[in-house]
Scaffold this active site. Structure first.
Site, mmCIF file in Angstrom:
data_model
loop_
_atom_site.group_PDB
_atom_site.id
_atom_site.type_symbol
_atom_site.label_atom_id
_atom_site.label_comp_id
_atom_site.label_asym_id
_atom_site.label_seq_id
_atom_site.Cartn_x
_atom_site.Cartn_y
_atom_site.Cartn_z
ATOM 1 N N LYS A 14 -35.414 28.278 31.216
ATOM 2 C CA LYS A 14 -36.828 28.027 30.882
ATOM 3 C C LYS A 14 -37.385 26.835 31.656
ATOM 4 O O LYS A 14 -38.499 26.886 32.154
ATOM 5 C CB LYS A 14 -37.005 27.776 29.371
ATOM 6 C CG LYS A 14 -36.656 28.969 28.494
ATOM 7 C CD LYS A 14 -37.052 28.737 27.040
ATOM 8 C CE LYS A 14 -36.339 27.577 26.369
ATOM 9 N NZ LYS A 14 -34.922 27.785 26.098
ATOM 10 N N ARG A 89 -40.452 28.108 17.800
ATOM 11 C CA ARG A 89 -39.082 28.565 17.575
ATOM 12 C C ARG A 89 -38.898 29.150 16.180
ATOM 13 O O ARG A 89 -37.803 29.620 15.870
ATOM 14 C CB ARG A 89 -38.126 27.393 17.732
ATOM 15 C CG ARG A 89 -37.501 27.254 19.140
ATOM 16 C CD ARG A 89 -36.665 26.033 19.098
ATOM 17 N NE ARG A 89 -35.603 25.835 19.980
ATOM 18 C CZ ARG A 89 -35.637 25.173 21.127
ATOM 19 N NH1 ARG A 89 -36.780 24.813 21.639
ATOM 20 N NH2 ARG A 89 -34.543 24.909 21.774
ATOM 21 N N ARG A 128 -24.518 22.147 33.312
ATOM 22 C CA ARG A 128 -25.674 21.239 33.250
ATOM 23 C C ARG A 128 -25.265 19.912 32.617
ATOM 24 O O ARG A 128 -25.717 18.858 33.029
ATOM 25 C CB ARG A 128 -26.800 21.902 32.451
ATOM 26 C CG ARG A 128 -28.057 21.065 32.356
ATOM 27 C CD ARG A 128 -29.230 21.866 31.838
ATOM 28 N NE ARG A 128 -29.287 21.881 30.389
ATOM 29 C CZ ARG A 128 -30.199 22.559 29.678
ATOM 30 N NH1 ARG A 128 -31.096 23.289 30.292
ATOM 31 N NH2 ARG A 128 -30.204 22.515 28.366
ATOM 32 N N ARG A 134 -27.440 14.915 28.869
ATOM 33 C CA ARG A 134 -27.793 15.378 27.521
ATOM 34 C C ARG A 134 -26.529 15.566 26.705
ATOM 35 O O ARG A 134 -25.680 16.385 27.045
ATOM 36 C CB ARG A 134 -28.565 16.707 27.612
ATOM 37 C CG ARG A 134 -30.017 16.505 27.977
ATOM 38 C CD ARG A 134 -30.750 17.820 28.042
ATOM 39 N NE ARG A 134 -30.674 18.585 26.802
ATOM 40 C CZ ARG A 134 -31.403 19.661 26.548
ATOM 41 N NH1 ARG A 134 -32.261 20.083 27.440
ATOM 42 N NH2 ARG A 134 -31.267 20.303 25.406
ATOM 43 N N ARG A 146 -26.235 25.920 18.999
ATOM 44 C CA ARG A 146 -27.637 26.048 19.437
ATOM 45 C C ARG A 146 -27.973 27.504 19.740
ATOM 46 O O ARG A 146 -29.072 27.974 19.447
ATOM 47 C CB ARG A 146 -27.886 25.173 20.664
ATOM 48 C CG ARG A 146 -27.966 23.694 20.305
ATOM 49 C CD ARG A 146 -27.779 22.801 21.516
ATOM 50 N NE ARG A 146 -28.784 22.981 22.530
ATOM 51 C CZ ARG A 146 -28.589 22.716 23.826
ATOM 52 N NH1 ARG A 146 -27.423 22.257 24.250
ATOM 53 N NH2 ARG A 146 -29.554 22.890 24.687
HETATM 54 P P1 AMP Z 1 -34.514 22.321 24.188
HETATM 55 O O1 AMP Z 1 -34.717 21.254 25.211
HETATM 56 O O2 AMP Z 1 -35.692 23.257 24.103
HETATM 57 O O3 AMP Z 1 -33.194 23.056 24.373
HETATM 58 O O4 AMP Z 1 -34.439 21.597 22.759
HETATM 59 C C1 AMP Z 1 -33.417 20.677 22.470
HETATM 60 C C2 AMP Z 1 -33.369 20.450 20.965
HETATM 61 O O5 AMP Z 1 -34.630 19.927 20.524
HETATM 62 C C3 AMP Z 1 -33.142 21.697 20.125
HETATM 63 O O6 AMP Z 1 -31.757 22.004 19.987
HETATM 64 C C4 AMP Z 1 -33.780 21.301 18.797
HETATM 65 O O7 AMP Z 1 -32.929 20.422 18.072
HETATM 66 C C5 AMP Z 1 -34.984 20.465 19.252
HETATM 67 N N1 AMP Z 1 -36.206 21.296 19.423
HETATM 68 C C6 AMP Z 1 -36.871 21.557 20.575
HETATM 69 N N2 AMP Z 1 -37.952 22.337 20.373
HETATM 70 C C7 AMP Z 1 -37.970 22.598 19.045
HETATM 71 C C8 AMP Z 1 -38.823 23.375 18.197
HETATM 72 N N3 AMP Z 1 -39.873 24.063 18.680
HETATM 73 N N4 AMP Z 1 -38.532 23.419 16.867
HETATM 74 C C9 AMP Z 1 -37.490 22.743 16.352
HETATM 75 N N5 AMP Z 1 -36.632 22.000 17.089
HETATM 76 C C10 AMP Z 1 -36.861 21.925 18.424
#
Ligand code: AMP
Length: 193
Positions: A14, A89, A128, A134, A146
């Site tokens: 993404k 989400r 990554r 991260r 996740r």
């Molecule tokens: P990402 O960078 O999109 O993989 O997000 C990393 C982490 O941020 C996720 O594992 C969640 O803990 C949190 N997170 C990101 N976007 C959301 C969302 N829309 N709703 C809830 N938690 C989120």
């Protein structure tokens, strides 16, 4: 305005594809993951609360991310459109987003869903993790949590947009350029429709 959601499990590409899409279509990129990581690095109260969930691979509560997206939309008054990455989400987030966009009379035009197998996702995320810094990318157990969280909660979002015929599935394995080509074809089909 043209508003799109780029949807897919962690590691589905993404972030990479968002960069290319916003450059081509002139959209504002809103990634809740990036916004949350910025809150954490600035050590805000919101960031500290979110970190507890993120470290476990769990979702941050809806009201926290919805509030963040609402202020980001307000801060980009003159945007030609938004690319939402990693948001919504949950079905509650999708409904809240529809309400926010209703105020702008600019609904979501399409949800693009990248499809990638679990083994490929784990492989990509571990790789990554070697360079991203991260912490949620270095532990296989957290990575699998996740992906599971994505399937448990997030697929309800696809069901939500499917009711309105707004979902386009896109193969997320292959070269970056090929995947980008498929995403653009799906967007152009919606723009022309
Ligand atoms: P990402 O960078 O999109 O993989 O997000 C990393 C982490 O941020 C996720 O594992 C969640 O803990 C949190 N997170 C990101 N976007 C959301 C969302 N829309 N709703 C809830 N938690 C989120």
């Amino acid at each position: 305005m043209f508003n799109l959601i780029l949807f897919g499990p962690p590691g589905s590409g993404k972030g990479t594809q968002s960069e290319k899409l916003i450059a081509k279509y002139g959209l504002v990129h809103l990634s809740t993951g990036d916004l949350l990581r910025s809150e954490i690095s600035r050590q805000t109260a919101l960031g500290m609360e979110a970190k507890n969930f993120m470290d476990k691979g769990a979702l941050v509560p809806d009201e926290v991310v919805i509030g963040m997206i609402s202020s980001s939309i307000d801060q980009n008054e003159s945007a030609k459109g938004f690319l939402f990455d990693g948001f919504p989400r949950t079905a509650a987030q999708a409904e809240a987003l529809d309400k926010l966009l209703e105020l702008k009379k600019a609904p979501i035009d399409v949800m693009l869903a990248l499809e990638v197998s679990e083994e490929e996702l784990v492989k990509r995320l571990m790789k990554r993790g070697e360079t991203s810094g991260r912490s949620d990318d270095t532990n296989e157990e957290i990575i699998r949590a996740r992906i599971l969280e994505y399937h448990n909660k997030t697929t309800a979002v696809a069901d939500y947009y499917n009711q309105f015929n707004k979902v386009s599935m896109v193969e997320g394995e292959g070269s970056i350029d090929d995947i980008f080509g498929s995403l653009c074809a799906a967007i152009d089909a919606r723009i022309e429709a």
